[in-house]
Design a protein around this motif. Structure first.
Motif, PDB file in Angstrom:
ATOM      1  N   THR A 150       0.821  -1.212   0.000  1.00  0.00           N
ATOM      2  CA  THR A 150       0.000   0.000   0.000  1.00  0.00           C
ATOM      3  C   THR A 150       0.856   1.263   0.000  1.00  0.00           C
ATOM      4  O   THR A 150       0.502   2.268  -0.611  1.00  0.00           O
ATOM      5  N   LEU A 151       1.998   1.209   0.680  1.00  0.00           N
ATOM      6  CA  LEU A 151       2.911   2.356   0.697  1.00  0.00           C
ATOM      7  C   LEU A 151       3.496   2.599  -0.692  1.00  0.00           C
ATOM      8  O   LEU A 151       3.639   3.741  -1.131  1.00  0.00           O
ATOM      9  N   VAL A 152       3.861   1.513  -1.364  1.00  0.00           N
ATOM     10  CA  VAL A 152       4.434   1.630  -2.707  1.00  0.00           C
ATOM     11  C   VAL A 152       3.405   2.228  -3.658  1.00  0.00           C
ATOM     12  O   VAL A 152       3.701   3.143  -4.435  1.00  0.00           O
ATOM     13  N   ARG A 153       2.187   1.715  -3.602  1.00  0.00           N
ATOM     14  CA  ARG A 153       1.143   2.191  -4.516  1.00  0.00           C
ATOM     15  C   ARG A 153       0.836   3.674  -4.288  1.00  0.00           C
ATOM     16  O   ARG A 153       0.666   4.435  -5.241  1.00  0.00           O
ATOM     17  N   ARG A 154       0.775   4.078  -3.043  1.00  0.00           N
ATOM     18  CA  ARG A 154       0.498   5.492  -2.765  1.00  0.00           C
ATOM     19  C   ARG A 154       1.657   6.372  -3.231  1.00  0.00           C
ATOM     20  O   ARG A 154       1.439   7.454  -3.792  1.00  0.00           O
ATOM     21  N   ALA A 155       2.883   5.914  -3.015  1.00  0.00           N
ATOM     22  CA  ALA A 155       4.038   6.702  -3.434  1.00  0.00           C
ATOM     23  C   ALA A 155       4.068   6.863  -4.955  1.00  0.00           C
ATOM     24  O   ALA A 155       4.355   7.950  -5.474  1.00  0.00           O
ATOM     25  N   GLY A 163      10.078   4.468 -11.247  1.00  0.00           N
ATOM     26  CA  GLY A 163      11.503   4.331 -10.970  1.00  0.00           C
ATOM     27  C   GLY A 163      11.961   5.006  -9.691  1.00  0.00           C
ATOM     28  O   GLY A 163      12.599   4.369  -8.841  1.00  0.00           O
ATOM     29  N   PRO A 164      11.649   6.295  -9.498  1.00  0.00           N
ATOM     30  CA  PRO A 164      12.076   6.953  -8.258  1.00  0.00           C
ATOM     31  C   PRO A 164      11.497   6.312  -7.004  1.00  0.00           C
ATOM     32  O   PRO A 164      12.137   6.310  -5.948  1.00  0.00           O
ATOM     33  N   VAL A 165      10.292   5.767  -7.108  1.00  0.00           N
ATOM     34  CA  VAL A 165       9.693   5.103  -5.952  1.00  0.00           C
ATOM     35  C   VAL A 165      10.437   3.815  -5.637  1.00  0.00           C
ATOM     36  O   VAL A 165      10.683   3.490  -4.473  1.00  0.00           O
ATOM     37  N   ALA A 166      10.822   3.073  -6.673  1.00  0.00           N
ATOM     38  CA  ALA A 166      11.605   1.859  -6.454  1.00  0.00           C
ATOM     39  C   ALA A 166      12.917   2.187  -5.761  1.00  0.00           C
ATOM     40  O   ALA A 166      13.349   1.487  -4.831  1.00  0.00           O
ATOM     41  N   ALA A 167      13.569   3.271  -6.200  1.00  0.00           N
ATOM     42  CA  ALA A 167      14.829   3.672  -5.576  1.00  0.00           C
ATOM     43  C   ALA A 167      14.628   4.056  -4.118  1.00  0.00           C
ATOM     44  O   ALA A 167      15.417   3.665  -3.243  1.00  0.00           O
ATOM     45  N   ALA A 168      13.576   4.802  -3.848  1.00  0.00           N
ATOM     46  CA  ALA A 168      13.304   5.205  -2.464  1.00  0.00           C
ATOM     47  C   ALA A 168      13.030   3.997  -1.586  1.00  0.00           C
ATOM     48  O   ALA A 168      13.530   3.900  -0.454  1.00  0.00           O
ATOM     49  N   ALA A 169      12.255   3.045  -2.090  1.00  0.00           N
ATOM     50  CA  ALA A 169      11.900   1.864  -1.301  1.00  0.00           C
ATOM     51  C   ALA A 169      13.111   1.007  -0.988  1.00  0.00           C
ATOM     52  O   ALA A 169      13.284   0.535   0.147  1.00  0.00           O
ATOM     53  N   LEU A 170      13.975   0.821  -1.976  1.00  0.00           N
ATOM     54  CA  LEU A 170      15.101  -0.097  -1.806  1.00  0.00           C
ATOM     55  C   LEU A 170      16.262   0.526  -1.052  1.00  0.00           C
ATOM     56  O   LEU A 170      17.083  -0.192  -0.475  1.00  0.00           O
ATOM     57  N   THR A 171      16.364   1.836  -1.046  1.00  0.00           N
ATOM     58  CA  THR A 171      17.474   2.475  -0.325  1.00  0.00           C
ATOM     59  C   THR A 171      17.043   3.081   1.008  1.00  0.00           C
ATOM     60  O   THR A 171      17.860   3.237   1.907  1.00  0.00           O
ATOM     61  N   GLY A 172      15.737   3.420   1.123  1.00  0.00           N
ATOM     62  CA  GLY A 172      15.293   4.070   2.353  1.00  0.00           C
ATOM     63  C   GLY A 172      14.152   3.397   3.072  1.00  0.00           C
ATOM     64  O   GLY A 172      13.772   3.818   4.166  1.00  0.00           O
TER      65      GLY A 172
END
Length: 510
Positions: A150-155, A163-172
């Motif tokens: 749900t966090l990923v979908r909202r982001a 792409g930027p959401v994937a980077a944020a999720a995997l690094t932060g």
């Protein structure tokens, strides 16, 4: 990370129909990219896995990729090297750029193996379809980063791009995703509407709903920030910026009494009597290479607004629609589309008839309590049009005969398989085409040609066409198991991408 790793994952994803397996394969590769700790790499990997070119276009057509250098014997290309090469390619312009572009293509492709060359051609031309749409990619990001989906979908909804959401999720992780919010000047994904065949199906009569006029124009997301270098920015539903094409819309937005706002609306060309021009007239405002100021003078468009997502520091996407409507009615009372609040089916049907009498497309029935569900198609908005229509993709065209001899006529129509993401043929049609349309589509599809035989020209699956049809019947002839009855062309949709085409499931729904 080697490009070959992405290709291996793509092949494996394409080879399975299991959503669970697709998600696991994508998550494993995203996790590998995340282990290198470089945001740009993760962004590109996410885009490549979805078959998306981060640069959108690089100025090279299919014809420019027909003659390639001898391939390399061993895979050495990395993901970042390919991205840098494509970014340089996109930057080439002006005098001598054609020769420089050809040299850049030869340099990149000479370093690619034969398999990499084929994959890169598919990526650049938009023909790379691997079954890795949002339905599996977003869960894969959540799985790779061990964060709630749900966090990923909202982001992604708020950031617009994956792409930027994937980077944020995997690094932060989750904290980084929670920091992603609506930004004025950065487009977010538009809310989409489901569909029903008639007003009675969309208005059950047990509660009050809003019935809004549905215009047949260009959907716009409008960003206003008076402190920015460019105070007004206009984005299409595919998040492409077209601000410079619509100066009269910019002027209308600047007249609003707000410092910062994000609005959702539509622009449409109207005749002197207030009836809408055909869609092609409105669409020409963004497709033409003519001077925008001259077009605004000779073919002006009128701005209509129907939603407000941000106003002067206050995000409204999570507010109920009634709150957003109250704010937009105060902000832009002269620009808001006609809206009726009612629980009475007959009253809603009467409004629907009035909208059609004025020449508009139909209505959208909206839940007054629904938040703005960006990027999603659900029950909050339901469109009703007087005929069954579908947005499909043209995959091939047949040469005409008789008076159509020498022109491309009968188009092959495909819908998306919601599980695999592949395009599946559901019919053909040559009905509804004017002479002007036949001339246009002959030129258009020859530009998209990939191969041909004596009768059929196969094309890159890029052109979306809106089809009207009377129903769906089972069919052994077509691989989707269904065929459209009495399909006819309404118009070509240059404002939609193949990824936005209707699915087999939506066609099967009565």
């Amino acid at each position: 990370m080697r490009l070959a790793t992405i290709m291996e994952t793509s092949a494996a994803v394409s080879a399975t129909r299991s959503r669970t397996d697709k998600t696991a394969l994508l998550a494993d590769t995203l996790r590998l990219a995340g282990a290198e700790g470089e945001d740009r790499l993760i962004e590109i990997v996410a885009d490549y896995l979805a078959g998306t070119l981060p640069q959108r276009t690089v100025g090279v057509s299919w014809r420019g990729l027909r003659s390639l250098p001898d391939p390399a014997t061993q895979p050495t290309l990395t993901v970042l090297e390919v991205d840098e090469a494509l970014t340089r390619l996109r930057s080439l312009s002006g005098q001598g750029s054609a020769g420089a572009r050809g040299a850049a293509v030869r340099d990149l492709f000479s370093r690619a193996t034969e398999q990499e060359q084929r994959w890169l051609v598919g990526l650049i031309t938009g023909e790379l379809r691997q079954g890795a749409g949002d339905g599996v990619l977003l869960p894969a990001i959540a799985r790779a980063a061990d964060v709630p989906e749900t966090l990923v979908r909202r982001a992604v909804m708020l950031a617009g791009l994956t792409g930027p959401v994937a980077a944020a999720a995997l690094t932060g992780g989750a904290p980084a995703l929670e920091q992603i919010s609506l930004e004025v000047g950065r487009p977010l994904r538009p809310m989409l509407a489901g569909s029903e065949p008639d007003v009675a199906a969309a208005v059950p009569g047990d509660r009050e709903l809003a019935v809004e006029t549905k215009l047949d124009g260009i959907r716009l997301q409008i960003h206003l920030d008076r402190e920015a270098e460019h105070p007004v920015r206009l984005f299409t539903r595919s998040l492409d910026e077209i601000t410079d094409r619509l100066p009269e819309v910019v002027e209308a937005v600047l007249s609003l009494p707000a410092a910062r706002a994000v609005l959702d609306g539509e622009v449409i060309a109207l005749r002197p009597d207030g009836r809408p021009e055909p869609f092609q007239v409105t669409g020409a405002r963004t497709a033409s290479s003519a001077d925008p100021a001259e077009l605004a003078r000779t073919t002006p468009v009128t701005t209509y607004l129907f939603d407000l997502l941000h106003l002067d520091g206050r995000d409204l996407v999570d507010e109920p629609a009634t709150t957003r409507w109250e704010e937009i009615d105060r902000l832009a009372p002269g620009l808001v589309v006609d809206r009726l609040l009612t629980a009475d089916i007959q009253e809603a049907e009467s409004f629907f008839g009035q909208v059609l009498d004025r020449g508009h497309e139909g209505v959208v029935v909206k839940d007054p309590q629904a938040p703005y569900a960006a990027g999603r198609r659900g029950a909050g908005w339901v469109k009703v049009k007087p005929r069954r229509t579908a947005d499909l993709v043209v995959t091939a065209v047949e040469w005409g005969s008789g008076r159509r001899k020498g022109r491309l006529s009968n188009i092959h129509l495909a819908a998306r398989d919601p599980d695999s993401g592949e395009l599946v043929m559901v019919g053909k049609t040559f009905k509804g085409m004017t002479d002007a349309m036949l001339a246009w589509q002959t030129e258009r599809f020859l530009e998209l040609e990939t191969s041909r035989d004596d009768w059929v020209v196969r094309v890159r699956p890029e052109q979306v066409v809106e089809i009207a049809y009377d129903g769906v019947q089972t069919s052994r002839r077509y691989p989707g198991g269904i065929a459209l009855r009495f399909a006819r062309v309404l118009r070509y949709r240059d404002d939609k991408t193949a990824d936005e085409a209707d699915t087999l499931d939506s066609l099967r729904t009565p």
